[in-house]
Design an enzyme around this catalytic site. Structure first.
Site, short mmCIF file in Angstrom:
data_model
loop_
_atom_site.label_atom_id
_atom_site.label_comp_id
_atom_site.label_asym_id
_atom_site.label_seq_id
_atom_site.Cartn_x
_atom_site.Cartn_y
_atom_site.Cartn_z
N ASP A 14 0.81 -1.23 0.00
CA ASP A 14 0.00 0.00 0.00
C ASP A 14 0.85 1.28 0.00
O ASP A 14 0.67 2.16 0.84
CB ASP A 14 -0.94 0.04 1.21
CG ASP A 14 -1.77 -1.23 1.35
OD1 ASP A 14 -2.09 -1.84 0.33
OD2 ASP A 14 -2.07 -1.61 2.50
N GLU A 195 -11.05 0.75 -4.34
CA GLU A 195 -10.46 1.14 -3.06
C GLU A 195 -9.21 1.98 -3.34
O GLU A 195 -8.92 2.35 -4.47
CB GLU A 195 -10.11 -0.11 -2.25
CG GLU A 195 -9.20 -1.06 -2.99
CD GLU A 195 -8.98 -2.39 -2.27
OE1 GLU A 195 -9.11 -2.43 -1.04
OE2 GLU A 195 -8.68 -3.38 -2.95
#
Length: 533
Positions: A14, A195
């Protein structure tokens, strides 16, 4: 310049990147590992150094009780008005997506927080709770001075898509709170699982970058643009900007969840998460890692890879030979834990380890089982390669069978191999391996014990792709005693899992001590040596 991907090997997912002057800073998620969030620094995008783990106080974060692969998700790093800003999710409940084999209610707890600091390696503020409507928060600082929080919207209702789109809401940084109404600005594309939002402004367009397709083999970086912040957003005409979906021969797999940064020369770079599967088992034992590559803005105003093929690349520039293997030995002579190591969940490290109780040694206090979700004494580091070895010298005198300490290869509470010392019924000291594996409904096995005499003992593990072996030897011995079993290293991976559980981290290798009698029997470790082969 030569860049070898991944730029951050081992569990580092991430990525969020920002440039301040000539300095690049890159934040990655840490999930249930403490302290929270890793921030690396670079001047050239090729060589990176860990400079901060900003969430380190109990007033900032307490991960005790967070399930496996929950905790700190998708931290977003930005810079505005002379301060660094970090927003992140603390996941307290993951839940299951099915009930009795059918789609049901999926209740999850996602709490989004904001912290800031005037220095990347400074003392970050206590957190401000922003919302709990979904995960993957990100801040966008517009050129009019206003700041906006984006996150995906979680829809728990039966029959819904769970991923309810990307929402935006204004953040009043002076007041420390969200203002106005949240609005859904993008529903996503047919890939689904929308997302990881990031927003940029360029040439009068708002460019929205999201992750789609789920964080496995269908993962992708997707972009859309609009003339106003609230849209409507037009998806990229080519489809994903970068993906390894349906491309099994791509050098990096699971590519997605990206973020953009502009270099001083005006070039744009995309950093993104990726996975490197083992060649035989096709499992990613190192978890999700971070890669980067240059991109181009075309005349139509859309971003593309340099070749226009949306493929990840493993090397930028001309490189010869293999990456230099890492060989790191940490002697516990300092007052702080060496930078490579983290522990699990608790914001009170003094309850689980000490570097001063016995100078020159790391003392672990026997706590709960190493599969606990609360307080376990387990200190570990990330392996970075498919072939490596690690060893440690352990001084430990257990007094009953409920006490154990040793060397652990750990993914989470449902999958680990733990070479430990304990005692038998006659008081004899034994070495054996406890394996907890994600097979059937969960399997626990203990290897045949090996008698070990008194005094310090060196423990060793060697990992070669799917194979893992343990050895022991007394401090004054030259030869290793190898345990006869060969263990499955590939079961410590995202892909090997019990049904319905999240698996978003990666393998760690380190030291652990448990005392199920509750007496806190300590174990002392003289050094930890990690070397790639």
């Amino acid at each position: 310049m030569i860049i070898r991907n991944p730029i951050l090997r081992g569990f580092n997912p991430d990525p969020s990147i920002v440039r301040v002057g000539a300095d690049y800073y890159l934040a990655t998620s840490t999930f249930e590992w403490f302290p929270g969030v890793q921030i690396h620094h670079s001047r050239d995008l090729a060589d990176w150094r860990l400079v901060a783990r900003p969430l380190h106080r109990a007033t900032q974060i307490d991960l005790r009780g967070d399930p496996d692969s929950c905790g700190v998700w998708a931290a977003d790093l930005s810079h505005a008005d002379g301060r660094f800003h970090l927003v992140y999710t603390d996941v307290k409940r993951y839940g299951r997506t099915t009930v009795g084999g059918a789609a049901g209610v999926s209740l999850r707890d996602f709490h989004n927080y904001w912290v800031s600091s005037d220095r990347i390696d400074g003392d970050w503020s206590d957190p401000v709770h922003l919302n709990s409507s979904g995960f993957d928060p990100a801040l966008f600082h517009d050129d009019d001075g206003r700041s906006w929080l984006l996150n995906m919207l979680w829809d728990h209702r039966p029959g819904r898509g769970r991923f309810g789109g990307i929402v935006a809401q204004e953040l009043d940084r002076a007041a420390g709170r969200l203002i106005g109404e949240r609005r859904v600005i993008f529903d996503g594309t047919e890939l689904g699982f929308t997302e990881g939002p990031h927003l940029y402004k360029r040439d009068g367009w708002y460019h929205l970058l999201v992750a789609e397709g789920g964080t496995e083999r269908n993962h992708a970086v997707v972009m859309a643009r609009a003339r106003t912040l609230f849209g409507p957003y037009e998806p990229h005409p080519d489809g994903p900007v970068l993906t390894a979906k349906d491309r099994p021969h791509a050098p990096l797999q699971r590519t997605g969840h990206g973020d953009l940064v502009d270099a001083p020369d005006g070039t744009t770079w995309l950093t993104y998460l990726c996975g490197r599967p083992l060649p035989a088992s096709d499992r990613c034992v190192l978890g999700r890692e971070t890669a980067i590559q240059p991109m181009r803005w075309d005349e139509d105003g859309w971003l593309r890879t340099l070749n226009g093929d949306a493929l990840p690349v493993d090397t930028i520039g001309t490189a010869t030979g293999a990456r230099a293997p890492v060989c790191e030995r940490d002697d516990f002579t300092g007052a702080v834990l060496p930078h490579a190591f983290q522990w699990l969940r608790t914001p009170y490290p003094e309850q689980i380890f000490s570097l001063t109780a016995r100078p020159g040694w790391l003392r672990l206090h026997g706590r709960e089982t190493i599969g606990s979700h609360f307080t376990q004494a387990l200190v570990a580091r990330r392996p970075l390669a498919f072939r490596y070895a690690a060893e440690t010298l352990l001084d430990y005198a257990p007094t009953n069978f409920q006490q154990a300490a040793g060397l652990v290869c750990y993914y989470n509470a449902t999958k680990f191999h733990f070479l430990h010392l304990t005692v038998g019924d006659a008081g004899e000291r034994l070495a054996q391996v406890l394996s907890v594996l994600p097979l059937d409904e969960g399997v626990s096995t203990v290897s045949a014990p090996v008698a070990v005499g008194a005094g310090p003992v060196t423990l060793r593990v060697e990992v070669d792709h799917e194979r893992l072996r343990f050895a022991v030897r007394a401090e004054d011995e030259a030869e290793w005693t190898w345990l006869p079993e060969t263990f499955a290293a590939d079961l410590l991976s995202d892909e090997a899992t019990l049904p319905g559980l999240p698996n978003f981290t990666g393998t760690f290798i380190g030291m652990a001590c448990q005392d199920m009698a509750g007496t806190g029997q300590p174990a002392d470790f003289r050094y930890f040596h990690y070397l790639e082969e």
